[in-house]
Design an enzyme around this catalytic site. Structure first.
Site, PDB file in Angstrom:
ATOM      1  N   SER A 139       0.820  -1.208   0.000  1.00 47.52           N
ATOM      2  CA  SER A 139       0.000   0.000   0.000  1.00 47.52           C
ATOM      3  C   SER A 139       0.856   1.261   0.000  1.00 47.52           C
ATOM      4  CB  SER A 139      -0.959  -0.027   1.189  1.00 47.52           C
ATOM      5  OG  SER A 139      -1.901   1.014   1.104  1.00 47.52           O
ATOM      6  N   ASP A 283      -3.234   6.599  -3.417  1.00 48.00           N
ATOM      7  CA  ASP A 283      -2.020   6.048  -2.820  1.00 48.00           C
ATOM      8  C   ASP A 283      -1.457   5.002  -3.792  1.00 48.00           C
ATOM      9  OD1 ASP A 283      -3.757   3.906  -2.375  1.00 48.00           O
ATOM     10  OD2 ASP A 283      -2.955   3.479  -0.387  1.00 48.00           O
ATOM     11  N   ASP A 285      -1.174   1.766  -4.207  1.00 48.68           N
ATOM     12  CA  ASP A 285      -1.935   0.618  -4.719  1.00 48.68           C
ATOM     13  C   ASP A 285      -3.373   1.000  -5.033  1.00 48.68           C
ATOM     14  OD1 ASP A 285      -2.800   0.795  -2.049  1.00 48.68           O
ATOM     15  OD2 ASP A 285      -3.132  -1.365  -1.904  1.00 48.68           O
ATOM     16  N   ASP A 287      -5.980   1.981  -3.432  1.00 45.29           N
ATOM     17  CA  ASP A 287      -7.164   1.638  -2.643  1.00 45.29           C
ATOM     18  C   ASP A 287      -7.616   2.795  -1.760  1.00 45.29           C
ATOM     19  OD1 ASP A 287      -5.189   1.506  -0.696  1.00 45.29           O
ATOM     20  OD2 ASP A 287      -5.811  -0.431   0.112  1.00 45.29           O
TER      21      ASP A 287
END
Length: 529
Positions: A139, A283, A285, A287
């Site tokens: 992440s 961000d 990734d 999500d």
């Protein structure tokens, strides 16, 4: 220790990791073998490095073998498992190793074709009715990290006791080089196209007249976000070129997290330069989503609580009967008030989307203050920055046709419910024992007054059932502070909120000044803990 190191090194199937271990001094080897990575939020997360205390091929192989055995124990052998990845260091080989171990265990593996946003794995698990999904990602962690995120239950993050059971299963796995593996060919773009079609259908309004500035923060969301926005009809999109393409070193930001001060500077500069109406920051990734807006004092990023209530209201305007909206114990009180005014049910859960998406039947929207938004629980049972970006663009375009803005709508909420202003204090520590000591002192001497107002302390560790957690809530009629250890970092987190009554628009400026003063007092308290 030397026998353990020797055995692990001999059994590591990755020659690069074996060479790394052979070059390390004794103290570093001791750190690498002090303890294995443990399951935390949804799976594993840690530095990319050789040894059991890092993210590497051997750890990924053994983790996947443990997950496979656990799934088989639940009579899910032979079913489908989805595997995806971001573009971090090691992600490609970790995803391939994951897919090969699952295939070797007899599962039907869907390996996504390239680095893609985490929400697509959550979507694919639900779409295919797969037994599980694995996304290789860390992440918004620093560039040195990677992780292994597990989805179960129709595309939701795993929860206890599954995490502990899987960890026990991993501990029973033998040497990594003996785990059976079978070749896997990456799949087509079919699932990506299905996801984009679903996201394109989310807008509730008809206007598409909005200029958007967007950054992917060096992650994997840029291409998908632009495709999703265009599929939904938003074509006036400007991207931060220096941050658009995946780069695992995140060269233009100290921390690849839109919440961090300064991380969105290039985005806001672009938004100002092109005269945008809306700025969107994903961000790495993709999500999570942060939203930036122009105001009388220039551009600023909205807090997660501000974006959360805006999106909730927009979704509730077209929601089916008896809708449910949810947020977490550390988020603003404003959503609960809005839900009551809009005739919706409200739920508050522990932090994390593994709890939010399980908040109850009829869930139409959930958010957490850390810029996570679930705008389409029917298709993605997790936070999703891509779909949230489309809904945010829809809201901004709808308001623009009415001669209004996101900030105007927030002012409306202040007039109706009081001005809700928040802040956060994060204290990073070198030793997690310091956090334990702080929490013990707080419980032993709980304040009865904050910012000149009586407060009542609630120790959530003393509760029974799913609301039990290591946190203390201090709440009065117009102030609220939540103190808890971070679940992913060596930090103590303090969430602050004040509510100031506002009688008319002329009083907003004075109310904001009062809120700043009260938040400053709460910050002083939090920093002194």
């Amino acid at each position: 220790m030397s026998d353990v190191v020797t055995r692990w090194t001999e059994e590591d199937p990755d020659p690069q990791s074996r060479a790394e271990l052979a070059s390390l001094p004794a103290d570093e080897l001791a750190a690498r073998f002090s303890a294995p990575l443990s399951f935390g939020t949804a799976g594993l997360r840690g530095p990319v490095r050789a040894g059991p205390n890092g993210m590497n091929v051997a750890v990924v192989i053994r983790t996947t073998a443990g997950l496979s055995a656990w799934l088989k124990d639940r009579c899910l052998g032979g079913s489908t498992v989805v595997v995806g990845r971001d573009a971090r260091h090691g992600s490609e080989k970790f995803a391939l190793a994951t897919a090969e171990v699952l295939a070797g265990a007899g599962f039907s593996v869907v390996l996504l074709p390239r680095p893609l946003p985490t929400p697509i794995v959550a979507f694919a698990v639900r779409r295919l009715r797969a037994a599980a999904g694995v996304q290789i990602t860390a992440s918004h962690n620093p560039a040195s990290d990677n992780g292994y995120k597990v989805y179960l239950d129709g595309g939701a993050q795993l929860i206890s006791p599954s995490d502990r059971e899987i960890e026990t299963s991993i501990a029973a796995v033998g040497p990594a080089h003996l785990v059976p593996r079978s070749p896997v060919t990456p799949g087509s773009d079919e699932l990506v196209q299905s996801y984009l079609a679903r996201v394109a259908a989310l807008p509730r309004g008809t206007s598409r007249s909005v200029r958007i500035a967007l950054t992917a923060m060096h992650g994997v969301g840029g291409e998908t976000a632009v495709a999703a926005l265009r599929a939904a009809g938003f074509t006036d999109i400007h991207t931060v070129a220096s941050q658009f393409h995946p780069d695992p070193d995140f060269p233009t930001v100290e921390f690849p997290n839109p919440e961090e001060p300064g991380a969105s500077n290039e985005l806001l500069a672009l938004a100002d330069r092109v005269g945008a109406d809306l700025a969107l920051a994903l961000d790495p990734d993709a999500d999570r989503l942060a939203v930036g807006v122009p105001g009388p004092d220039g551009w600023r990023m909205l807090r997660g609580d501000e974006t959360g209530v805006l999106l909730a209201d927009h979704i509730l305007a077209c929601a089916p009967p008896d809708p449910l909206v949810a947020t977490t114990i550390v988020s603003s009180d404003l959503l609960e008030k809005l839900a009551s005014a809009r005739g919706a049910r409200f739920a508050r859960t522990l932090t994390g989307f593994k709890w939010l998406v399980r908040a109850g039947h009829g869930l139409v929207y959930a958010y957490e203050e850390a810029i996570g938004h679930c705008v389409d629980p029917e298709s993605v049972r997790d936070k999703d920055g891509i779909s949230a970006a489309v809904v945010a663009a829809d809201l901004a375009a709808t308001l623009r046709t009415e001669g209004s803005t996101l900030l105007d709508r927030l002012d409306d909420y202040a007039l109706q419910f009081g001005l809700h202003a928040g802040d956060q204090v994060s204290r990073r520590v070198a030793d997690v024992a310091d956090i334990t000591a702080i929490m013990q002192r707080l419980r032993a001497d709980t304040p009865t007054e904050l910012a000149g107002e009586p407060v009542h302390g609630t120790d959530l560790a003393e509760l029974r059932g799913p609301s039990r957690t290591d946190a203390v809530v201090l709440a009065g009629s117009s102030v609220r502070v939540v103190i808890r250890p971070s679940g992913t970092e060596p930090k103590l987190k303090c969430y602050l909120e004040v509510v100031v009554p506002v009688s008319d628009r002329e009083g907003l400026s004075a109310a904001r000044a009062t809120a700043r003063e009260q938040l400053a007092v709460l910050r002083e308290f939090a920093e002194a803990l």
